[in-house]
Enzyme design. Structure first.
Site, PDB file in Angstrom:
ATOM      1  N   HIS A  23       0.859  -1.193   0.000  1.00  0.00           N
ATOM      2  CA  HIS A  23       0.000   0.000   0.000  1.00  0.00           C
ATOM      3  C   HIS A  23       0.892   1.238   0.000  1.00  0.00           C
ATOM      4  O   HIS A  23       0.812   2.074   0.907  1.00  0.00           O
ATOM      5  CB  HIS A  23      -0.921   0.045   1.236  1.00  0.00           C
ATOM      6  CG  HIS A  23      -2.136  -0.831   1.118  1.00  0.00           C
ATOM      7  ND1 HIS A  23      -2.913  -1.181   2.196  1.00  0.00           N
ATOM      8  CD2 HIS A  23      -2.717  -1.411   0.047  1.00  0.00           C
ATOM      9  CE1 HIS A  23      -3.914  -1.942   1.798  1.00  0.00           C
ATOM     10  NE2 HIS A  23      -3.819  -2.094   0.500  1.00  0.00           N
ATOM     11  N   HIS A  79     -11.124  -9.043  -7.036  1.00  0.00           N
ATOM     12  CA  HIS A  79     -10.808  -7.755  -6.395  1.00  0.00           C
ATOM     13  C   HIS A  79      -9.909  -6.981  -7.345  1.00  0.00           C
ATOM     14  O   HIS A  79      -8.955  -7.536  -7.908  1.00  0.00           O
ATOM     15  CB  HIS A  79     -10.101  -8.065  -5.075  1.00  0.00           C
ATOM     16  CG  HIS A  79      -9.680  -6.888  -4.269  1.00  0.00           C
ATOM     17  ND1 HIS A  79     -10.307  -5.660  -4.305  1.00  0.00           N
ATOM     18  CD2 HIS A  79      -8.677  -6.767  -3.354  1.00  0.00           C
ATOM     19  CE1 HIS A  79      -9.701  -4.848  -3.449  1.00  0.00           C
ATOM     20  NE2 HIS A  79      -8.703  -5.481  -2.868  1.00  0.00           N
ATOM     21  N   GLU A  81      -7.950  -4.363  -6.698  1.00  0.00           N
ATOM     22  CA  GLU A  81      -6.737  -3.697  -6.213  1.00  0.00           C
ATOM     23  C   GLU A  81      -5.544  -4.281  -6.982  1.00  0.00           C
ATOM     24  O   GLU A  81      -5.503  -5.471  -7.306  1.00  0.00           O
ATOM     25  CB  GLU A  81      -6.567  -3.892  -4.699  1.00  0.00           C
ATOM     26  CG  GLU A  81      -5.593  -2.881  -4.122  1.00  0.00           C
ATOM     27  CD  GLU A  81      -5.668  -2.757  -2.598  1.00  0.00           C
ATOM     28  OE1 GLU A  81      -6.339  -3.563  -1.936  1.00  0.00           O
ATOM     29  OE2 GLU A  81      -5.023  -1.815  -2.072  1.00  0.00           O
ATOM     30  N   ASP A  83      -2.600  -5.277  -6.607  1.00  0.00           N
ATOM     31  CA  ASP A  83      -1.780  -6.443  -6.256  1.00  0.00           C
ATOM     32  C   ASP A  83      -2.391  -7.738  -6.787  1.00  0.00           C
ATOM     33  O   ASP A  83      -1.703  -8.760  -6.855  1.00  0.00           O
ATOM     34  CB  ASP A  83      -1.539  -6.522  -4.741  1.00  0.00           C
ATOM     35  CG  ASP A  83      -2.804  -6.388  -3.915  1.00  0.00           C
ATOM     36  OD1 ASP A  83      -3.700  -5.623  -4.309  1.00  0.00           O
ATOM     37  OD2 ASP A  83      -2.896  -7.047  -2.867  1.00  0.00           O
ATOM     38  N   HIS A 145     -12.032  -5.863   1.414  1.00  0.00           N
ATOM     39  CA  HIS A 145     -12.075  -4.569   2.062  1.00  0.00           C
ATOM     40  C   HIS A 145     -12.311  -3.409   1.094  1.00  0.00           C
ATOM     41  O   HIS A 145     -12.180  -2.244   1.485  1.00  0.00           O
ATOM     42  CB  HIS A 145     -10.743  -4.323   2.815  1.00  0.00           C
ATOM     43  CG  HIS A 145      -9.550  -4.245   1.877  1.00  0.00           C
ATOM     44  ND1 HIS A 145      -8.714  -3.147   1.846  1.00  0.00           N
ATOM     45  CD2 HIS A 145      -9.084  -5.076   0.940  1.00  0.00           C
ATOM     46  CE1 HIS A 145      -7.774  -3.312   0.944  1.00  0.00           C
ATOM     47  NE2 HIS A 145      -7.979  -4.483   0.380  1.00  0.00           N
ATOM     48  N   ASP A 164      -8.585 -11.225  -0.270  1.00  0.00           N
ATOM     49  CA  ASP A 164      -7.762 -10.716   0.844  1.00  0.00           C
ATOM     50  C   ASP A 164      -8.144 -11.337   2.188  1.00  0.00           C
ATOM     51  O   ASP A 164      -7.281 -11.479   3.076  1.00  0.00           O
ATOM     52  CB  ASP A 164      -7.903  -9.196   0.950  1.00  0.00           C
ATOM     53  CG  ASP A 164      -7.109  -8.451  -0.116  1.00  0.00           C
ATOM     54  OD1 ASP A 164      -6.059  -8.953  -0.546  1.00  0.00           O
ATOM     55  OD2 ASP A 164      -7.544  -7.351  -0.513  1.00  0.00           O
ATOM     56  N   TYR A 192      -2.553  -8.268   9.718  1.00  0.00           N
ATOM     57  CA  TYR A 192      -3.356  -7.977   8.527  1.00  0.00           C
ATOM     58  C   TYR A 192      -4.762  -7.537   8.935  1.00  0.00           C
ATOM     59  O   TYR A 192      -5.299  -6.540   8.445  1.00  0.00           O
ATOM     60  CB  TYR A 192      -3.419  -9.231   7.644  1.00  0.00           C
ATOM     61  CG  TYR A 192      -3.905  -8.976   6.247  1.00  0.00           C
ATOM     62  CD1 TYR A 192      -3.004  -8.751   5.217  1.00  0.00           C
ATOM     63  CD2 TYR A 192      -5.261  -8.960   5.942  1.00  0.00           C
ATOM     64  CE1 TYR A 192      -3.448  -8.513   3.922  1.00  0.00           C
ATOM     65  CE2 TYR A 192      -5.713  -8.723   4.659  1.00  0.00           C
ATOM     66  CZ  TYR A 192      -4.797  -8.501   3.654  1.00  0.00           C
ATOM     67  OH  TYR A 192      -5.235  -8.253   2.380  1.00  0.00           O
ATOM     68  N   HIS A 225      -3.282 -13.824  -0.579  1.00  0.00           N
ATOM     69  CA  HIS A 225      -1.944 -13.566  -0.034  1.00  0.00           C
ATOM     70  C   HIS A 225      -1.599 -14.673   0.958  1.00  0.00           C
ATOM     71  O   HIS A 225      -2.444 -15.053   1.782  1.00  0.00           O
ATOM     72  CB  HIS A 225      -1.888 -12.247   0.742  1.00  0.00           C
ATOM     73  CG  HIS A 225      -2.147 -11.023  -0.074  1.00  0.00           C
ATOM     74  ND1 HIS A 225      -1.291 -10.602  -1.071  1.00  0.00           N
ATOM     75  CD2 HIS A 225      -3.148 -10.113  -0.034  1.00  0.00           C
ATOM     76  CE1 HIS A 225      -1.768  -9.486  -1.598  1.00  0.00           C
ATOM     77  NE2 HIS A 225      -2.903  -9.178  -1.006  1.00  0.00           N
TER      78      HIS A 225
HETATM   79 FE1  FEO Z   1      -6.972  -5.430  -1.324  1.00  0.00          FE
HETATM   80 FE2  FEO Z   1      -4.523  -7.713  -1.618  1.00  0.00          FE
HETATM   81  O1  FEO Z   1      -5.549  -6.268  -2.119  1.00  0.00           O
END
Ligand code: FEO
Length: 397
Positions: A23, A79, A81, A83, A145, A164, A192, A225
């Site tokens: 992030h 998702h 995002e 990553d 999230h 996530d 996390y 992850h």
């Molecule tokens: Fe919300 Fe692993 O990205």
């Protein structure tokens, strides 16, 4: 780069051993991370997630060794995002017409990131996608999230791809939860949760209950992850329910910054007082300017109380506390007590301002805090011990 999870499911993600910040600079990743991507091959083939953009080239190069890209029928973007979606632009150049399954908010986020008009297929909770003998069932999970987040579940193999949720930033050669040190694993999981999911705890609880209500058997949880939950996957679900319930341990955390050690000595005296009030209370001290902010947030998450100290500077408090308290405000911890302390030489505003900020953060603040003029002497330190003792007695019960 790949390993077989079941006859149908292959991990095709990327371990990032070097990652130390996530992030941007906002989240520390002491043990790296992984970007998990899963290839599901039945009569038809689905790719669940990609990887972070810097690894897009490697990802596709390796994916080609596992499957002919032309054989991918569906891309699932749980998702947006980057990553997880960062590999999409390169991938979609190879397979531009393949449908991308995501939520309605996923379309907005993916278009917002990549400005591409891919063949988006919007899905809602309960919708199924047949792969042949197996199906993917989609489960929207807004604000876990991001607004676009969803999970998907693979029938037959009984796998939840949870994105996530239940993830952790931990790179490891062994990709199952039973192949890594359990303490390191749980430490990364709670970090996390504390740093990312705390504001959404009510939704976490509701989503878990909703999933449980579907009555689907669960053999594996494959997050996006970290390691795959193979050994007792419900252990992390149970932990999430615990953490989502205004979690606290028998702990108080003191976070301070100091210029000439006066506020540090106050912190240590307050810690002694807390311990005198209740020897069973774990008391931890952190200098906000020297400690890792995410690790400190994790300790606050664990605590029933937090004490924050700064000397007065320029009619305010030190900047390390400013950044730290902004993080804490955003996370919205509940049912925790707090107090402020600090040394001063003349105007002495820091404690009053910190007290106001602690209230803004949502803490219960039972006192106006404690100040010490100049460098605290023996009497001033004894007052700090008394302050700590009284604050500690207020934590009982
Ligand atoms: Fe919300 Fe692993 O990205």
């Amino acid at each position: 780069m790949r390993f077989t999870i079941t006859d149908a499911v292959t991990w095709v993600g990327k371990r990032d051993w070097e990652l130390r910040r996530f992030h941007g600079e906002e989240y520390s990743t002491h043990h790296g991370s992984t970007y998990n991507s899963y290839l599901v091959q039945d009569e038809r083939t689905a790719l669940v997630e990609t990887v972070w953009a810097p690894f897009a080239g490697e990802f596709i190069e390796h994916l080609k060794t596992v499957v002919d890209l032309e054989r991918i029928d569906y891309v699932i973007a749980n998702h947006a995002e980057s990553d997880h979606s960062g590999g999409l632009p390169q991938l979609m150049r190879h397979i531009p017409d393949v449908p991308v399954y995501c939520t309605a908010n996923g379309v907005k986020s993916l278009k917002g990131h990549y400005h591409q008009d891919w063949n988006f297929q919007v899905v809602k909770t309960g919708q199924r996608l047949s792969l042949g003998s197996r199906e993917l069932i989609f489960i929207e999970a807004p604000m876990l999230h991001w607004p676009d987040t969803m999970f998907c579940y693979l029938t037959g193999d009984d796998i939840l791809f949870s994105n996530d949720a239940f993830g952790h930033h931990l790179a490891s050669e062994g990709m199952y939860n039973d192949l890594v040190d359990p303490c390191s694993l749980m430490e990364e999981c709670i970090k996390y949760y504390a740093n990312i999911l705390t504001p959404f705890s009510a939704l976490v609880k509701r989503k878990i209950e909703e999933f449980a209500g579907l009555g689907l058997p669960l053999k594996l949880i494959c997050p996006s992850h970290g390691t795959i939950w193979r050994d007792n996957p419900m252990q992390i679900v149970t932990k999430y329910l615990e953490w989502a319930g205004d979690y606290q341990e028998q702990q108080a955390t003191i976070v301070y910054d100091t210029m000439w050690n006066g506020t540090r000595r106050m912190a240590e005296a307050i810690a002694e007082g807390l311990n005198q009030a209740d020897p069973s209370l774990t008391v931890k001290l952190f200098n906000a300017a020297k400690g890792d902010k995410n690790d400190i947030v994790t300790e606050v998450f664990r605590s029933k109380a937090v004490l924050v100290g700064s000397p007065t500077i320029n009619r305010g408090y030190l900047s390390s506390l400013g950044g730290f308290l902004e993080m804490v405000r955003g996370l919205g911890f509940k049912k925790k007590k707090a107090a402020a302390f600090g040394a001063y030489g003349w105007s002495g505003e820091s404690v009053k301002l910190l007290t106001a900020q602690l209230k803004e953060c949502g803490f219960e603040v039972p006192s106006d805090g404690i100040r010490a003029l100049w460098n605290p002497d023996g009497d001033a330190l004894e007052q700090c011990r008394t302050f700590g003792r009284e604050f500690g007695q207020g934590l009982a019960g």
